[in-house]
Design an enzyme around this catalytic site. Structure first.
Site, PDB file in Angstrom:
ATOM      1  N   PHE A   1      24.134  36.951  50.019  1.00 22.36           N
ATOM      2  CA  PHE A   1      23.321  36.250  50.658  1.00 22.36           C
ATOM      3  C   PHE A   1      23.908  35.336  52.158  1.00 22.36           C
ATOM      4  CE2 PHE A   1      27.636  34.968  49.471  1.00 22.36           C
ATOM      5  CZ  PHE A   1      27.768  33.449  49.704  1.00 22.36           C
ATOM      6  N   LYS A   2      24.619  36.119  52.875  1.00 21.80           N
ATOM      7  CA  LYS A   2      25.670  35.764  53.566  1.00 21.80           C
ATOM      8  C   LYS A   2      24.283  35.104  55.522  1.00 21.80           C
ATOM      9  CE  LYS A   2      30.424  35.695  52.372  1.00 21.80           C
ATOM     10  NZ  LYS A   2      31.554  36.070  52.159  1.00 21.80           N
ATOM     11  N   ASP A   3      23.021  37.030  54.887  1.00 17.86           N
ATOM     12  CA  ASP A   3      22.205  36.530  55.597  1.00 17.86           C
ATOM     13  C   ASP A   3      21.402  35.610  55.948  1.00 17.86           C
ATOM     14  OD1 ASP A   3      22.540  39.700  56.063  1.00 17.86           O
ATOM     15  OD2 ASP A   3      21.622  40.414  54.309  1.00 17.86           O
TER      16      ASP A   3
END
Length: 442
Positions: free
Chosen positions: A112-114
Site C-alpha cells: 500500500f505504501k506505493d
C-alpha cells in the site's frame, strides 16, 4: 492551508514546508491548523469518484492551488499512478459472508505504501525542479516503506535516498526489492538490528537541525503529512464502496479495519473521520501491541523487545499515532487458511490481522455495520507466511526475477557507529551534488 506542530512550539508552515520537514523543529509532527468540514452534498458528489479522483480532491483541499495549480496537481497524481497494475489503482474484493477486502497493493512493490509515496515523490520533484534544489531523503524501514520510497524516486536527478533496513527482519522479497535497485541515487544499508533500533541513528541525525538544514535532509516515513493526506483516500474509497446507500439520514456508518504498525493509515482514517466521513475505525495489530494497549488501557509503555512476527512490517513499537484488536501468529495463520478455504483468496499476514477481526465478529453472530478490511500488501511478498499457513504461494514473474539480479547493500554492524556512518554518507552526497551543480554551470 497552514500546518502546525503537534507539540505547539514550531512556526507554522504551508504544505511545501510540511512536506520537506517531516518532523517539526520542536520534534512534533505537522498537522493541519484547521480541518475543513465536508457536508453531505460534497460526500454525495465524491461518492461516484474513482480512487485517483478522490486523491485529487483531497490533495486540492489540503495543498491549495496557490502552491500547486489544479491542472498541475492532477497531472502529478496521474503520473504517480501510471505504473500501477490495476486499471482502478485499488480494488475491492467482495468475498463470502460480508467480507470486503480493499486491495491497496497493486503498485510496483505490491504494498500500500506505493500509493502515498508515488504521489509524495511527484510533489517533491515538482517543488525541487521549480527551485533547482536537491534533497537527501533518509528512511528507516520495517519492510515495505523502503522499497516503495526507492521506486518512487529512483533515477531522480535532484533526490538521493538513503534507506536503512533491518537485516534479517524483512522477508527475502522485501529485502531484494531494495537491494536490487542499482541507480546512482539509491543507497541501502543493512543494519544488524530491528526496526526501532535502526531509527535511533536517523533520529539522532535529524536532531541536529544545523546539519539537517545544511544538507537539505528530509524523511518520508509514515509521519510525513503528505503520506497521511494521500492515505485518507483509502478510507473514503472504502466507505463509498461499502456504504449501502447515501439516501439515509444520517448517512450510514461503515467500519474500517486498519492493520497497523506505525499508525500512518490509522492517522489518515482519524482525520477522514474528523472532516466528516462517517466511519468507525478498528485498530488491528500483531503481538507488538502498543497501540492496542494504548487504546484499551491507556498504556503507552514500550515492551522490553520488539517481537518478530509473521506480519513483519508491523513489528514496531514506537508509533506516531477506537476499537482495537491484538492478533497472535497462530490466529494470523488460521485466518489465512480460513479465507482460502472459504474464498480461494490468499491474504498476506498483515491483511489477515484485519480479517481476523471480521471473523471474530461473524462467529459471535453479532449484528454489525458494513465493514471493510484494508489489505496493505499482496500475499506474493510473504511466501514464508503462506507456507506456514499450509497454502501454496503464488509468485508473480517480476518477483521471481529478483533472485537473479545483482544486489548492493552496505552493512551497518553492531559495534559500528551507525550515526557517524550515516552522517558521512550524507556529507558525501552533498559534496557530489555541489560538484554536479558547479560542472553544470561551467
Amino acid at each position: 492551508m497552514w500546518y502546525v506542530s503537534t507539540r505547539g512550539m514550531a512556526p507554522r508552515v504551508d504544505f511545501e514546508g510540511a512536506l520537506f520537514s517531516g518532523y517539526a523543529s520542536d520534534g512534533g509532527l505537522f498537522m493541519p491548523e484547521e480541518l475543513p468540514q465536508l457536508n453531505r452534498e460534497t460526500l454525495c458528489q465524491w461518492s461516484t469518484l474513482s480512487y485517483p479522483g478522490l486523491v485529487k480532491e483531497l490533495c486540492a483541499l489540503f495543498i491549495g492551488s496557490e502552491l500547486i495549480p489544479k491542472d498541475d496537481l492532477n497531472d502529478l497524481i496521474d503520473r504517480a499512478f501510471s505504473r500501477f497494475r490495476h486499471r482502478d489503482v485499488v480494488h475491492l474484493s467482495r468475498l463470502r459472508n460480508g467480507l470486503n477486502v480493499l486491495e491497496l497493493w497493486h503498485g510496483v512493490t505490491y504494498a500500500f505504501k506505493d500509493l502515498s509515496l508515488s504521489c509524495t515523490a511527484q510533489f517533491l520533484q515538482y517543488f525541487l525542479e521549480k527551485k533547482e534544489k536537491h534533497v537527501t531523503v533518509v528512511i528507516g524501514t520495517s519492510g515495505d516503506t523502503g522499497s516503495a520510497a526507492i521506486e518512487s524516486v529512483q533515477g531522480a536527478k535532484n533526490v538521493d535516498i538513503i534507506v536503512l533496513l533491518p537485516k534479517g527482519h524483512c522477508t527475502k522479497i522485501q529485502e531484494l526489492q531494495m537491494t536490487t535497485v542499482l541507480k546512482e541515487n539509491v543507497h541501502v544499508f543493512g543494519v544488524e538490528g530491528n526496526s526501532d533500533e535502526l531509527d535511533e541513528p536517523i533520529k539522532a541525525v535529524f536532531a541536529d537541525t544545523v546539519f539537517v538544514k545544511k544538507h537539505n535532509l528530509m524523511s518520508l516515513n509514515s509521519i510525513n503529512w503528505s503520506r497521511i493526506l494521500v492515505q485518507m483516500a483509502h478510507h473514503f474509497f472504502a466507505y463509498f464502496q461499502c456504504a449501502p446507500s447515501l439516501d439515509t439520514h444520517p448517512l450510514p456508518l461503515v467500519e474500517v479495519v486498519v492493520p497497523t504498525g506505525a499508525a500512518g493509515n490509522l492517522a489518515a482514517g482519524y482525520i477522514a473521520q474528523k472532516i466528516g466521513l462517517p466511519i468507525r475505525l478498528v485498530v488491528a495489530v500483531n503481538r507488538n501491541d502498543i497501540i492496542h494497549r494504548t487504546v484499551q488501557q491507556g498504556d503507552f509503555s514500550l515492551s522490553e523487545v520488539v517481537k518478530s512476527t509473521l506480519a513483519s512490517a508491523m513489528d514496531i513499537q514506537l508509533s506516531e499515532a477506537m476499537t482495537s484488536e491484538s492478533v497472535s501468529d497462530e490466529a494470523i495463520i488460521q485466518t489465512m487458511g480460513r479465507c482460502w478455504d472459504e474464498n480461494q483468496y490468499l491474504l498476506c499476514p498483515h491483511s489477515a490481522v484485519a480479517v481476523n477481526y471480521h471473523y471474530q465478529q461473524m462467529d459471535r453472530q453479532q449484528p454489525s455495520t458494513p465493514r471493510c478490511c484494508l489489505a496493505p500488501a499482496s500475499a506474493a511478498k510473504f511466501p514464508e507466511a503462506v507456507l506456514a499457513a499450509g497454502l501454496t504461494p503464488e509468485t508473480p514473474a517480476e518477483i521471481r526475477a529478483l533472485e537473479h539480479k545483482e544486489t548492493r547493500c552496505t552493512p551497518m554492524r553492531r559495534g559500528d557507529t551507525w550515526m557517524l556512518m550515516l552522517r558521512d554518507t550524507i556529507e558525501d552526497l552533498s559534496w557530489r551534488w555541489k560538484g554536479h551543480v558547479l560542472n553544470a554551470s561551467q
